[in-house]
Design an enzyme around this catalytic site. Sequence first.
Site, PDB file in Angstrom:
ATOM      1  N   ASP A  31      -5.580  36.294  -0.605  1.00 56.35           N
ATOM      2  CA  ASP A  31      -4.412  36.388  -1.475  1.00 56.35           C
ATOM      3  C   ASP A  31      -4.596  37.589  -2.416  1.00 56.35           C
ATOM      4  OD1 ASP A  31      -2.107  34.078  -2.491  1.00 56.35           O
ATOM      5  OD2 ASP A  31      -2.533  35.794  -3.789  1.00 56.35           O
ATOM      6  N   ILE A  32      -3.551  38.364  -2.563  1.00 56.24           N
ATOM      7  CA  ILE A  32      -3.647  39.595  -3.366  1.00 56.24           C
ATOM      8  C   ILE A  32      -3.780  39.287  -4.873  1.00 56.24           C
ATOM      9  CG2 ILE A  32      -1.183  40.057  -3.735  1.00 56.24           C
ATOM     10  CD1 ILE A  32      -1.786  42.953  -2.810  1.00 56.24           C
ATOM     11  N   ASN A  88       3.322  25.186  -0.452  1.00 61.92           N
ATOM     12  CA  ASN A  88       4.559  25.148  -1.236  1.00 61.92           C
ATOM     13  C   ASN A  88       5.741  25.179  -0.270  1.00 61.92           C
ATOM     14  OD1 ASN A  88       3.191  25.254  -3.737  1.00 61.92           O
ATOM     15  ND2 ASN A  88       3.033  27.479  -3.623  1.00 61.92           N
ATOM     16  N   GLU A  96       7.390  31.320  -2.646  1.00 64.18           N
ATOM     17  CA  GLU A  96       8.003  32.631  -2.905  1.00 64.18           C
ATOM     18  C   GLU A  96       8.248  33.392  -1.612  1.00 64.18           C
ATOM     19  OE1 GLU A  96       5.575  34.703  -5.718  1.00 64.18           O
ATOM     20  OE2 GLU A  96       5.952  33.202  -7.277  1.00 64.18           O
ATOM     21  N   HIS A 101       2.765  29.035   4.949  1.00 67.92           N
ATOM     22  CA  HIS A 101       1.363  29.393   4.706  1.00 67.92           C
ATOM     23  C   HIS A 101       0.647  28.281   3.971  1.00 67.92           C
ATOM     24  CE1 HIS A 101       3.911  31.028   1.497  1.00 67.92           C
ATOM     25  NE2 HIS A 101       2.913  30.796   0.656  1.00 67.92           N
ATOM     26  N   HIS A 103      -2.368  27.636   1.317  1.00 63.26           N
ATOM     27  CA  HIS A 103      -3.282  28.241   0.337  1.00 63.26           C
ATOM     28  C   HIS A 103      -4.604  27.470   0.419  1.00 63.26           C
ATOM     29  CE1 HIS A 103      -0.238  30.369  -2.296  1.00 63.26           C
ATOM     30  NE2 HIS A 103       0.554  29.514  -1.703  1.00 63.26           N
TER      31      HIS A 103
END
Length: 110
Positions: A31-32, A88, A96, A101, A103
């Site tokens: 994750d960025i 999410n 978003e 995906h 996490h």
Amino acid sequence: MKKNNIFARIINKQIKSDILYQDDIITIFKDIFPKYPVHVLIVPNKKIKNLNAINNTNQNILNHMLIHTIKIAKKLKIHKTGYKVLINCNKGGGQEIPHLHIHLMGGVKK
Ligand code: AMP
């Protein structure tokens, strides 16, 4: 022409990212904006909008994502200290990016 979402572009290597694992079904990358010392995303290569789009015909993809979530947790050595797994779904659920995906977050020492 419809523009690919950011995760599709990462999977296709159109933009740079820190990819830790890739096979025919999924891509795993850092994750960025990590919220934990270890924060990676497990993403299906095929566009699936979110968890609502999982059904009897594509559930094998979610299973593959989860199996590799555990594998990468072990590889990153966060499995003993512990980790959090989060999906999410839709805006109200904090999603978003409209590409399913998982996490994987961990690496906190207590
Ligand atoms: P979500 O809110 O569940 O849709 O999570 C999207 C996640 O993608 C956030 O944790 C972002 O930090 C992460 N993210 C956004 N852009 C990138 C990128 N280019 N490379 C890696 N992670 C990203």
